[in-house]
Design an enzyme around this catalytic site. Structure first.
Site, PDB file in Angstrom:
ATOM      1  CE  LYS A 195      17.773 -12.861  -6.685  1.00 53.63           C
ATOM      2  NZ  LYS A 195      17.859 -12.341  -8.036  1.00 53.63           N
ATOM      3  CE  LYS A 248      13.995 -14.222  -6.307  1.00 47.31           C
ATOM      4  NZ  LYS A 248      14.469 -13.632  -7.514  1.00 47.31           N
TER       5      LYS A 248
HETATM    6  C1  PBG Z   1      17.400 -12.451 -11.654  1.00 45.58           C
HETATM    7  C2  PBG Z   1      16.315 -13.097 -10.897  1.00 45.58           C
HETATM    8  C3  PBG Z   1      16.243 -14.418 -10.430  1.00 45.58           C
HETATM    9  C4  PBG Z   1      14.969 -14.562  -9.884  1.00 45.58           C
HETATM   10  C5  PBG Z   1      14.332 -13.339  -9.999  1.00 45.58           C
HETATM   11  N1  PBG Z   1      15.187 -12.453 -10.610  1.00 45.58           N
HETATM   12  C6  PBG Z   1      17.180 -15.530 -10.545  1.00 45.58           C
HETATM   13  C7  PBG Z   1      18.461 -15.527  -9.848  1.00 45.58           C
HETATM   14  O1  PBG Z   1      18.792 -14.618  -9.082  1.00 45.58           O
HETATM   15  O2  PBG Z   1      19.193 -16.455 -10.098  1.00 45.58           O
HETATM   16  C8  PBG Z   1      14.391 -15.815  -9.298  1.00 45.58           C
HETATM   17  C9  PBG Z   1      12.909 -15.946  -9.436  1.00 45.58           C
HETATM   18  C10 PBG Z   1      12.383 -17.304  -9.201  1.00 45.58           C
HETATM   19  O3  PBG Z   1      13.103 -18.277  -8.912  1.00 45.58           O
HETATM   20  O4  PBG Z   1      11.164 -17.444  -9.327  1.00 45.58           O
HETATM   21  N2  PBG Z   1      18.401 -11.879 -10.939  1.00 45.58           N
END
Ligand code: PBG
Length: 324
Positions: A195, A248
Protein backbone atom coordinates in the site's frame (compact mmCIF):
# COMPACT_ATOMS: atom_id res chain seq x y z
CA UNK A 1 8.00 -8.46 -48.95
CA UNK A 2 9.48 -9.90 -45.76
CA UNK A 3 6.98 -9.77 -42.92
CA UNK A 4 3.92 -9.78 -45.13
CA UNK A 5 3.07 -13.31 -44.00
CA UNK A 6 2.17 -11.74 -40.68
CA UNK A 7 -0.49 -9.06 -40.78
CA UNK A 8 -1.69 -8.43 -37.21
CA UNK A 9 -4.73 -6.58 -38.51
CA UNK A 10 -6.27 -9.86 -39.70
CA UNK A 11 -7.03 -10.65 -36.08
CA UNK A 12 -8.75 -7.30 -35.59
CA UNK A 13 -11.03 -7.27 -38.60
CA UNK A 14 -14.38 -8.01 -36.92
CA UNK A 15 -15.76 -7.83 -33.43
CA UNK A 16 -16.12 -11.62 -33.46
CA UNK A 17 -12.46 -12.26 -34.19
CA UNK A 18 -11.48 -9.59 -31.66
CA UNK A 19 -13.53 -11.44 -29.07
CA UNK A 20 -11.84 -14.72 -29.93
CA UNK A 21 -8.32 -13.37 -29.66
CA UNK A 22 -8.96 -11.17 -26.59
CA UNK A 23 -6.42 -12.13 -23.93
CA UNK A 24 -8.21 -10.52 -21.02
CA UNK A 25 -11.75 -11.52 -20.15
CA UNK A 26 -13.37 -9.56 -17.36
CA UNK A 27 -15.45 -11.60 -14.99
CA UNK A 28 -17.78 -9.38 -12.94
CA UNK A 29 -17.77 -11.95 -10.17
CA UNK A 30 -14.26 -10.77 -9.35
CA UNK A 31 -15.32 -7.26 -8.43
CA UNK A 32 -15.83 -5.98 -4.88
CA UNK A 33 -17.97 -2.93 -4.09
CA UNK A 34 -16.82 -0.61 -1.27
CA UNK A 35 -19.27 1.14 1.11
CA UNK A 36 -18.97 3.90 3.70
CA UNK A 37 -21.22 3.38 6.69
CA UNK A 38 -21.74 6.23 9.07
CA UNK A 39 -22.91 6.21 12.68
CA UNK A 40 -26.39 7.71 13.07
CA UNK A 41 -29.83 7.51 11.55
CA UNK A 42 -31.29 8.52 8.23
CA UNK A 43 -28.02 9.74 6.76
CA UNK A 44 -27.26 9.76 3.06
CA UNK A 45 -24.60 12.23 2.01
CA UNK A 46 -23.08 12.15 -1.42
CA UNK A 47 -19.31 12.45 -1.40
CA UNK A 48 -18.74 15.49 -3.58
CA UNK A 49 -15.50 14.26 -5.12
CA UNK A 50 -16.93 10.78 -5.77
CA UNK A 51 -20.21 11.16 -7.66
CA UNK A 52 -22.45 8.16 -7.05
CA UNK A 53 -20.79 7.20 -3.76
CA UNK A 54 -22.47 8.11 -0.46
CA UNK A 55 -21.86 8.01 3.24
CA UNK A 56 -24.89 6.25 4.64
CA UNK A 57 -26.25 5.15 7.98
CA UNK A 58 -26.96 1.47 8.54
CA UNK A 59 -30.59 1.36 7.33
CA UNK A 60 -29.64 3.03 4.03
CA UNK A 61 -26.64 0.77 3.73
CA UNK A 62 -28.94 -2.25 3.89
CA UNK A 63 -31.10 -0.79 1.12
CA UNK A 64 -28.09 -0.10 -1.08
CA UNK A 65 -26.61 -3.54 -0.56
CA UNK A 66 -29.94 -5.17 -1.25
CA UNK A 67 -30.41 -3.25 -4.51
CA UNK A 68 -26.87 -4.12 -5.55
CA UNK A 69 -27.38 -7.74 -4.56
CA UNK A 70 -30.40 -7.94 -6.85
CA UNK A 71 -28.20 -6.59 -9.63
CA UNK A 72 -25.68 -9.34 -8.91
CA UNK A 73 -23.14 -7.76 -6.55
CA UNK A 74 -22.48 -10.15 -3.67
CA UNK A 75 -19.05 -9.08 -2.42
CA UNK A 76 -18.56 -5.85 -0.53
CA UNK A 77 -15.95 -4.02 1.54
CA UNK A 78 -17.10 -1.77 4.35
CA UNK A 79 -15.50 1.26 5.98
CA UNK A 80 -16.89 2.81 9.13
CA UNK A 81 -17.26 6.46 10.04
CA UNK A 82 -17.83 6.85 13.78
CA UNK A 83 -19.52 9.68 15.64
CA UNK A 84 -16.62 10.31 17.93
CA UNK A 85 -12.91 9.96 17.45
CA UNK A 86 -10.26 9.66 20.14
CA UNK A 87 -6.51 9.22 20.56
CA UNK A 88 -6.68 5.42 20.55
CA UNK A 89 -9.43 4.88 17.97
CA UNK A 90 -11.78 3.14 20.42
CA UNK A 91 -14.62 3.09 17.88
CA UNK A 92 -12.65 0.67 15.73
CA UNK A 93 -12.84 -2.19 18.23
CA UNK A 94 -16.05 -1.29 20.05
CA UNK A 95 -18.61 -4.12 20.02
CA UNK A 96 -21.20 -1.49 19.27
CA UNK A 97 -19.09 0.39 16.76
CA UNK A 98 -20.64 1.34 13.45
CA UNK A 99 -19.00 -1.45 11.43
CA UNK A 100 -19.89 -4.07 14.03
CA UNK A 101 -23.54 -2.96 14.04
CA UNK A 102 -23.62 -2.88 10.24
CA UNK A 103 -22.16 -6.38 10.06
CA UNK A 104 -24.82 -7.83 12.33
CA UNK A 105 -27.58 -6.18 10.30
CA UNK A 106 -26.18 -7.26 6.95
CA UNK A 107 -25.72 -10.83 8.13
CA UNK A 108 -29.26 -10.88 9.51
CA UNK A 109 -31.00 -9.46 6.44
CA UNK A 110 -28.69 -10.28 3.54
CA UNK A 111 -26.80 -13.45 4.44
CA UNK A 112 -25.91 -14.08 0.79
CA UNK A 113 -23.56 -11.10 0.71
CA UNK A 114 -19.89 -11.65 1.48
CA UNK A 115 -18.63 -8.85 3.71
CA UNK A 116 -14.99 -7.86 3.91
CA UNK A 117 -14.07 -5.25 6.52
CA UNK A 118 -11.31 -2.68 6.38
CA UNK A 119 -9.22 -3.00 9.52
CA UNK A 120 -7.56 0.30 10.39
CA UNK A 121 -7.60 2.97 13.05
CA UNK A 122 -7.41 6.13 10.94
CA UNK A 123 -11.16 6.66 10.62
CA UNK A 124 -11.43 6.41 14.41
CA UNK A 125 -8.44 8.38 15.69
CA UNK A 126 -8.57 12.09 16.48
CA UNK A 127 -5.14 12.53 14.86
CA UNK A 128 -6.17 10.61 11.72
CA UNK A 129 -3.20 8.24 11.71
CA UNK A 130 -3.50 4.50 11.18
CA UNK A 131 -1.82 3.60 14.47
CA UNK A 132 -1.23 4.97 17.96
CA UNK A 133 0.70 8.21 18.25
CA UNK A 134 3.11 9.49 20.87
CA UNK A 135 4.94 12.78 20.57
CA UNK A 136 4.32 12.98 16.84
CA UNK A 137 5.63 9.45 16.23
CA UNK A 138 3.39 6.70 14.88
CA UNK A 139 4.02 3.73 17.17
CA UNK A 140 4.20 0.30 15.64
CA UNK A 141 3.94 -2.43 18.26
CA UNK A 142 1.40 -0.77 20.57
CA UNK A 143 -0.86 -0.38 17.53
CA UNK A 144 -0.83 -4.10 16.79
CA UNK A 145 -2.97 -5.04 19.74
CA UNK A 146 -5.63 -2.49 18.79
CA UNK A 147 -5.65 -3.60 15.17
CA UNK A 148 -5.92 -7.23 16.25
CA UNK A 149 -8.82 -6.38 18.58
CA UNK A 150 -10.50 -4.56 15.70
CA UNK A 151 -10.19 -7.59 13.43
CA UNK A 152 -11.50 -9.90 16.16
CA UNK A 153 -14.51 -7.69 16.82
CA UNK A 154 -15.31 -7.72 13.09
CA UNK A 155 -15.06 -11.50 13.07
CA UNK A 156 -17.33 -11.75 16.11
CA UNK A 157 -19.87 -9.48 14.43
CA UNK A 158 -20.04 -11.64 11.30
CA UNK A 159 -17.35 -10.49 8.86
CA UNK A 160 -16.41 -13.02 6.20
CA UNK A 161 -12.92 -11.64 5.70
CA UNK A 162 -10.77 -8.96 7.33
CA UNK A 163 -8.56 -6.58 5.38
CA UNK A 164 -5.87 -4.73 7.36
CA UNK A 165 -4.91 -1.47 5.62
CA UNK A 166 -2.81 0.21 8.30
CA UNK A 167 0.69 -0.85 7.11
CA UNK A 168 2.12 -1.42 10.59
CA UNK A 169 4.82 -4.10 10.63
CA UNK A 170 3.63 -7.44 11.94
CA UNK A 171 -0.08 -6.72 11.89
CA UNK A 172 -0.98 -9.72 9.79
CA UNK A 173 0.68 -12.01 12.31
CA UNK A 174 -1.01 -10.26 15.24
CA UNK A 175 -4.40 -10.57 13.54
CA UNK A 176 -3.83 -14.21 12.57
CA UNK A 177 -2.92 -15.04 16.16
CA UNK A 178 -5.90 -13.37 17.79
CA UNK A 179 -8.30 -14.89 15.25
CA UNK A 180 -6.87 -18.37 15.72
CA UNK A 181 -6.92 -18.22 19.46
CA UNK A 182 -10.58 -17.21 19.42
CA UNK A 183 -11.84 -19.95 17.14
CA UNK A 184 -11.68 -17.98 13.89
CA UNK A 185 -8.98 -20.06 12.27
CA UNK A 186 -11.10 -20.23 9.10
CA UNK A 187 -11.33 -16.46 8.72
CA UNK A 188 -9.27 -15.29 5.71
CA UNK A 189 -7.04 -12.23 5.81
CA UNK A 190 -6.83 -9.97 2.77
CA UNK A 191 -3.69 -7.94 3.44
CA UNK A 192 -3.14 -4.50 1.96
CA UNK A 193 0.47 -5.57 1.50
CA UNK A 194 1.91 -3.10 -0.95
CA UNK A 195 0.00 0.00 0.00
CA UNK A 196 1.64 3.17 -1.24
CA UNK A 197 1.52 6.66 0.26
CA UNK A 198 -0.62 8.08 -2.52
CA UNK A 199 -2.25 11.34 -3.53
CA UNK A 200 -4.95 9.19 -5.14
CA UNK A 201 -6.51 8.61 -1.69
CA UNK A 202 -7.60 12.26 -1.53
CA UNK A 203 -11.32 11.72 -2.19
CA UNK A 204 -11.43 8.78 0.24
CA UNK A 205 -10.12 10.98 3.01
CA UNK A 206 -12.95 13.40 2.33
CA UNK A 207 -15.36 10.47 2.36
CA UNK A 208 -14.08 8.94 5.58
CA UNK A 209 -12.90 12.14 7.25
CA UNK A 210 -9.55 10.56 8.00
CA UNK A 211 -6.91 12.95 6.71
CA UNK A 212 -3.94 12.97 9.12
CA UNK A 213 -4.05 16.00 11.41
CA UNK A 214 -0.26 16.33 11.34
CA UNK A 215 2.36 15.02 8.97
CA UNK A 216 1.51 12.37 6.41
CA UNK A 217 1.53 8.59 6.11
CA UNK A 218 4.95 8.20 4.55
CA UNK A 219 6.51 6.66 7.67
CA UNK A 220 4.29 3.61 7.23
CA UNK A 221 2.86 3.52 3.71
CA UNK A 222 5.22 2.71 0.85
CA UNK A 223 7.23 5.11 -1.28
CA UNK A 224 5.96 5.21 -4.86
CA UNK A 225 9.52 4.94 -6.16
CA UNK A 226 9.84 1.38 -4.86
CA UNK A 227 8.72 -1.82 -6.55
CA UNK A 228 11.25 -4.35 -5.23
CA UNK A 229 10.22 -3.35 -1.73
CA UNK A 230 6.65 -4.31 -2.62
CA UNK A 231 7.92 -7.85 -3.14
CA UNK A 232 9.38 -7.82 0.36
CA UNK A 233 6.14 -6.53 1.90
CA UNK A 234 4.11 -9.18 0.10
CA UNK A 235 6.42 -12.01 1.12
CA UNK A 236 6.39 -10.87 4.76
CA UNK A 237 2.59 -10.76 4.77
CA UNK A 238 2.36 -14.24 3.30
CA UNK A 239 4.78 -15.57 5.91
CA UNK A 240 2.66 -13.92 8.59
CA UNK A 241 -0.47 -15.62 7.30
CA UNK A 242 -2.09 -13.48 4.60
CA UNK A 243 -4.45 -15.50 2.39
CA UNK A 244 -4.78 -12.83 -0.29
CA UNK A 245 -2.37 -9.95 -0.88
CA UNK A 246 -3.12 -6.55 -2.34
CA UNK A 247 -1.48 -3.80 -4.33
CA UNK A 248 -2.92 -0.35 -3.85
CA UNK A 249 -3.51 1.99 -5.67
CA UNK A 250 -3.87 0.16 -8.98
CA UNK A 251 -3.36 2.43 -11.96
CA UNK A 252 -0.02 4.00 -11.12
CA UNK A 253 1.20 0.61 -9.89
CA UNK A 254 0.33 -1.77 -12.71
CA UNK A 255 3.98 -2.78 -12.92
CA UNK A 256 3.89 -3.72 -9.24
CA UNK A 257 0.76 -5.81 -9.81
CA UNK A 258 2.46 -7.72 -12.58
CA UNK A 259 5.64 -8.25 -10.55
CA UNK A 260 3.73 -9.60 -7.58
CA UNK A 261 1.66 -11.84 -9.82
CA UNK A 262 4.84 -13.46 -11.11
CA UNK A 263 6.46 -13.62 -7.70
CA UNK A 264 3.91 -15.37 -5.51
CA UNK A 265 1.22 -17.99 -5.77
CA UNK A 266 -1.40 -16.51 -3.48
CA UNK A 267 -4.37 -14.66 -5.00
CA UNK A 268 -3.73 -11.02 -5.76
CA UNK A 269 -6.17 -8.17 -5.24
CA UNK A 270 -5.85 -4.62 -6.55
CA UNK A 271 -7.58 -1.54 -5.18
CA UNK A 272 -8.85 0.84 -7.84
CA UNK A 273 -8.85 3.72 -5.35
CA UNK A 274 -11.00 6.79 -4.85
CA UNK A 275 -8.85 9.22 -6.85
CA UNK A 276 -8.76 6.83 -9.80
CA UNK A 277 -12.55 6.70 -9.71
CA UNK A 278 -12.85 10.48 -9.37
CA UNK A 279 -10.60 11.04 -12.39
CA UNK A 280 -12.92 9.01 -14.59
CA UNK A 281 -16.03 10.67 -13.17
CA UNK A 282 -14.51 14.13 -13.59
CA UNK A 283 -13.49 13.47 -17.21
CA UNK A 284 -16.97 12.19 -17.99
CA UNK A 285 -18.59 15.19 -16.31
CA UNK A 286 -16.43 17.65 -18.21
CA UNK A 287 -17.14 15.88 -21.47
CA UNK A 288 -13.49 14.90 -21.92
CA UNK A 289 -14.20 11.20 -22.32
CA UNK A 290 -16.84 8.52 -22.43
CA UNK A 291 -17.46 7.08 -18.98
CA UNK A 292 -18.27 3.54 -20.09
CA UNK A 293 -15.18 3.27 -22.27
CA UNK A 294 -12.92 4.88 -19.69
CA UNK A 295 -14.17 2.59 -16.93
CA UNK A 296 -13.80 -0.53 -19.05
CA UNK A 297 -10.27 0.37 -20.05
CA UNK A 298 -9.31 1.00 -16.41
CA UNK A 299 -10.74 -2.31 -15.22
CA UNK A 300 -9.27 -4.26 -18.13
CA UNK A 301 -5.83 -2.79 -17.51
CA UNK A 302 -5.83 -3.89 -13.88
CA UNK A 303 -6.87 -7.43 -14.77
CA UNK A 304 -4.40 -7.52 -17.66
CA UNK A 305 -1.61 -6.54 -15.27
CA UNK A 306 -2.43 -9.64 -13.25
CA UNK A 307 -5.00 -8.84 -10.57
CA UNK A 308 -7.24 -11.76 -9.64
CA UNK A 309 -9.85 -9.47 -8.10
CA UNK A 310 -10.49 -5.73 -7.98
CA UNK A 311 -12.00 -3.51 -5.33
CA UNK A 312 -13.63 -0.70 -7.28
CA UNK A 313 -16.20 2.06 -6.74
CA UNK A 314 -17.15 1.49 -10.41
CA UNK A 315 -18.59 -1.93 -9.52
CA UNK A 316 -22.18 -0.69 -9.22
CA UNK A 317 -22.06 1.16 -12.56
CA UNK A 318 -20.51 -1.87 -14.21
CA UNK A 319 -23.34 -4.13 -13.03
CA UNK A 320 -26.21 -1.75 -13.56
CA UNK A 321 -25.11 -0.69 -17.04
CA UNK A 322 -23.92 -4.17 -18.02
CA UNK A 323 -20.48 -2.87 -19.02
CA UNK A 324 -18.95 -6.34 -18.99
C1 PBG B 1 -7.41 3.54 5.55
C2 PBG B 1 -7.64 3.41 4.11
C3 PBG B 1 -7.43 4.35 3.09
C4 PBG B 1 -7.91 3.78 1.92
C5 PBG B 1 -8.37 2.51 2.24
N1 PBG B 1 -8.17 2.30 3.59
C6 PBG B 1 -6.93 5.72 3.15
C7 PBG B 1 -5.54 6.02 3.50
O1 PBG B 1 -4.71 5.13 3.70
O2 PBG B 1 -5.27 7.19 3.61
C8 PBG B 1 -7.95 4.42 0.57
C9 PBG B 1 -9.08 3.97 -0.31
C10 PBG B 1 -9.34 4.84 -1.47
O3 PBG B 1 -8.69 5.87 -1.72
O4 PBG B 1 -10.28 4.50 -2.20
N2 PBG B 1 -6.17 3.23 6.02
Amino acid sequence: MIGDQQRPRRNRASHQIRELVAETVVDRRKLIMPHFVQEGKNIREEIVSMPGVCRVSVEHLLKDIETDYKAGIDKILIFGIPDKKDEVGSGAYDRNGVVQKALREIKKHLPGVMVITDVCLCEYTSHGHCGMVDGGIILNDPSLELLARTALSHAESGADMVAPSDMMDGRVRAIRQILDSNGFDDMPILAYSAKYASAFYGPFREAAGCAPQFGDRSSYQMDSRNAREAEKEVILDILEGADIVMVKPALSYLDVISRIKRLVNVPLAAYNVSGEYSMVKAMAKLGYGDEARLTKEVIISIFRAGADMIISYHTRDIFTHGWF
